[in-house]
Write an enzyme that holds these catalytic residues in place. Sequence first.
Site, PDB file in Angstrom:
ATOM      1  N   TYR A 200      -8.306 139.485  71.437  1.00  0.00           N
ATOM      2  CA  TYR A 200      -9.261 138.022  70.343  1.00  0.00           C
ATOM      3  C   TYR A 200      -9.374 137.345  71.538  1.00  0.00           C
ATOM      4  CZ  TYR A 200      -9.787 134.732  67.361  1.00  0.00           C
ATOM      5  OH  TYR A 200      -9.773 133.237  66.552  1.00  0.00           O
TER       6      TYR A 200
ATOM      7  N   SER B 190     -12.470 129.130  69.798  1.00  0.00           N
ATOM      8  CA  SER B 190     -11.375 129.124  69.350  1.00  0.00           C
ATOM      9  C   SER B 190     -10.852 128.751  70.924  1.00  0.00           C
ATOM     10  CB  SER B 190     -10.148 130.250  68.971  1.00  0.00           C
ATOM     11  OG  SER B 190      -8.713 130.087  69.254  1.00  0.00           O
TER      12      SER B 190
HETATM   13  P1  NAP Z   1     -11.337 134.982  57.512  1.00  0.00           P
HETATM   14  O1  NAP Z   1     -10.528 134.770  57.169  1.00  0.00           O
HETATM   15  O2  NAP Z   1     -10.441 136.229  58.428  1.00  0.00           O
HETATM   16  O3  NAP Z   1     -13.115 135.785  57.877  1.00  0.00           O
HETATM   17  C1  NAP Z   1     -13.427 136.238  58.847  1.00  0.00           C
HETATM   18  C2  NAP Z   1     -14.819 136.611  58.292  1.00  0.00           C
HETATM   19  O4  NAP Z   1     -15.401 137.394  58.829  1.00  0.00           O
HETATM   20  C3  NAP Z   1     -14.755 137.251  56.536  1.00  0.00           C
HETATM   21  O5  NAP Z   1     -15.798 136.693  55.529  1.00  0.00           O
HETATM   22  C4  NAP Z   1     -15.046 138.495  57.637  1.00  0.00           C
HETATM   23  O6  NAP Z   1     -15.575 139.806  56.030  1.00  0.00           O
HETATM   24  C5  NAP Z   1     -16.073 137.958  58.090  1.00  0.00           C
HETATM   25  N1  NAP Z   1     -16.398 139.282  59.259  1.00  0.00           N
HETATM   26  C6  NAP Z   1     -15.996 139.680  59.728  1.00  0.00           C
HETATM   27  N2  NAP Z   1     -16.775 140.796  60.352  1.00  0.00           N
HETATM   28  C7  NAP Z   1     -17.561 140.888  60.086  1.00  0.00           C
HETATM   29  C8  NAP Z   1     -18.962 141.852  60.317  1.00  0.00           C
HETATM   30  N3  NAP Z   1     -19.322 143.563  61.450  1.00  0.00           N
HETATM   31  N4  NAP Z   1     -20.079 141.341  59.571  1.00  0.00           N
HETATM   32  C9  NAP Z   1     -20.174 140.167  59.053  1.00  0.00           C
HETATM   33  N5  NAP Z   1     -19.308 139.292  58.022  1.00  0.00           N
HETATM   34  C10 NAP Z   1     -17.516 139.932  58.865  1.00  0.00           C
HETATM   35  O7  NAP Z   1     -11.280 134.188  59.448  1.00  0.00           O
HETATM   36  P2  NAP Z   1     -10.949 132.933  59.821  1.00  0.00           P
HETATM   37  O8  NAP Z   1      -9.471 132.533  59.886  1.00  0.00           O
HETATM   38  O9  NAP Z   1     -12.215 132.377  58.719  1.00  0.00           O
HETATM   39  O10 NAP Z   1     -12.540 132.594  60.344  1.00  0.00           O
HETATM   40  C11 NAP Z   1     -13.285 132.329  60.816  1.00  0.00           C
HETATM   41  C12 NAP Z   1     -13.935 131.760  62.380  1.00  0.00           C
HETATM   42  O11 NAP Z   1     -12.922 130.859  62.646  1.00  0.00           O
HETATM   43  C13 NAP Z   1     -13.788 133.053  63.519  1.00  0.00           C
HETATM   44  O12 NAP Z   1     -14.418 132.997  64.086  1.00  0.00           O
HETATM   45  C14 NAP Z   1     -12.545 132.774  63.927  1.00  0.00           C
HETATM   46  O13 NAP Z   1     -12.374 133.206  65.165  1.00  0.00           O
HETATM   47  C15 NAP Z   1     -12.737 131.375  64.072  1.00  0.00           C
HETATM   48  N6  NAP Z   1     -11.093 130.912  64.324  1.00  0.00           N
HETATM   49  C16 NAP Z   1     -10.141 131.131  63.613  1.00  0.00           C
HETATM   50  C17 NAP Z   1      -9.048 130.304  63.518  1.00  0.00           C
HETATM   51  C18 NAP Z   1      -8.011 130.216  62.645  1.00  0.00           C
HETATM   52  O14 NAP Z   1      -6.839 129.335  62.793  1.00  0.00           O
HETATM   53  N7  NAP Z   1      -8.280 130.676  61.177  1.00  0.00           N
HETATM   54  C19 NAP Z   1      -8.342 130.340  64.817  1.00  0.00           C
HETATM   55  C20 NAP Z   1      -9.386 129.504  66.236  1.00  0.00           C
HETATM   56  C21 NAP Z   1     -10.801 130.397  65.570  1.00  0.00           C
HETATM   57  P3  NAP Z   1     -15.091 140.667  55.530  1.00  0.00           P
HETATM   58  O15 NAP Z   1     -14.231 139.216  54.479  1.00  0.00           O
HETATM   59  O16 NAP Z   1     -16.027 141.246  55.202  1.00  0.00           O
HETATM   60  O17 NAP Z   1     -13.489 141.037  56.271  1.00  0.00           O
END
Ligand code: NAP
Length: 243
Positions: free
Chosen positions: A166, A142
């Site tokens: 984070y 991020s």
């Molecule tokens: P999200 O909707 O919360 O999805 C996160 C995923 O990670 C879910 O499938 C979750 O599974 C899984 N996860 C968490 N802990 C885990 C573990 N111990 N083992 C296996 N799976 C696990 O988040 P997202 O926004 O799509 O984020 C995806 C990536 O993009 C992350 O690396 C995040 O930091 C990055 N990111 C997101 C944003 C944003 O604005 N959303 C911005 C910058 C970067 P469960 O369903 O089981 O919890």
Amino acid sequence: MHERTIALVTGANKGIGHEIAVGLGALGWSVGVGARDDGRRADAVERLRAAGVDAFGVPLDVTDDASVAAAARLIEDRAGRLDVLVNNAAIAGPMPQHPTHVDPGTVRAVVETNVIGVIRVTNAMLPLLRRSASPRIVNMSSSVGSLTRQSGPDAELTAGPVAVAYAPSKTFLNAVTLQYARELRDTDILINVGCPGYVATDLNEFQGVRTPGQGAAIAIELATLPDGGPTGRFFDDAGVVPW
Ligand code: NAP
């Protein structure tokens, strides 16, 4: 030898990870849906298959050594190699995360998933990646992990809320990625970090302004880099992100 390109996306049951699986599947790739919950994983695989993706479930908790080792065995048995690993799974941890009040356990848990989890999964998959002709590793980071942005004059506008677990976990992940890139410099493995932008997902209680599909685009670009492409770099849709 398995004909299709084989990818594994961690945290592919929802959010950006799921859309990365959709995008890689649309390329005709075989996509491992890494997810820790049996029901959520099965639902995701079903959705992907209904959309025509050659998806298969990979039980995977990135914080658990045995789970990660079993995931590597599953991919070895299925395909004998891995071409692309997308380390997408992450947690934000409970907010707010003011440094002066934070529970140290929150920092530990976020680093365990977002940093150690990536190292654990990457190292378990490396023997399989080394068997690929064009191995790629994409670490979803991020721009809040950018120290340049966190310390810049526009930090209040561009660096997210103050969050001592984070944001630094992503800085740590960026630094870890650079160390991998240095060690693997003389191999065919390209390893980069991507930022999806501010995406509406569970991670931010759907406050983000981009769609998961838009967020997935940078991961797909880094997963499909040509041989000889960049490694040890940090990109978003607009180009290079400062460290
Ligand atoms: P999200 O909707 O919360 O999805 C996160 C995923 O990670 C879910 O499938 C979750 O599974 C899984 N996860 C968490 N802990 C885990 C573990 N111990 N083992 C296996 N799976 C696990 O988040 P997202 O926004 O799509 O984020 C995806 C990536 O993009 C992350 O690396 C995040 O930091 C990055 N990111 C997101 C944003 C944003 O604005 N959303 C911005 C910058 C970067 P469960 O369903 O089981 O919890």
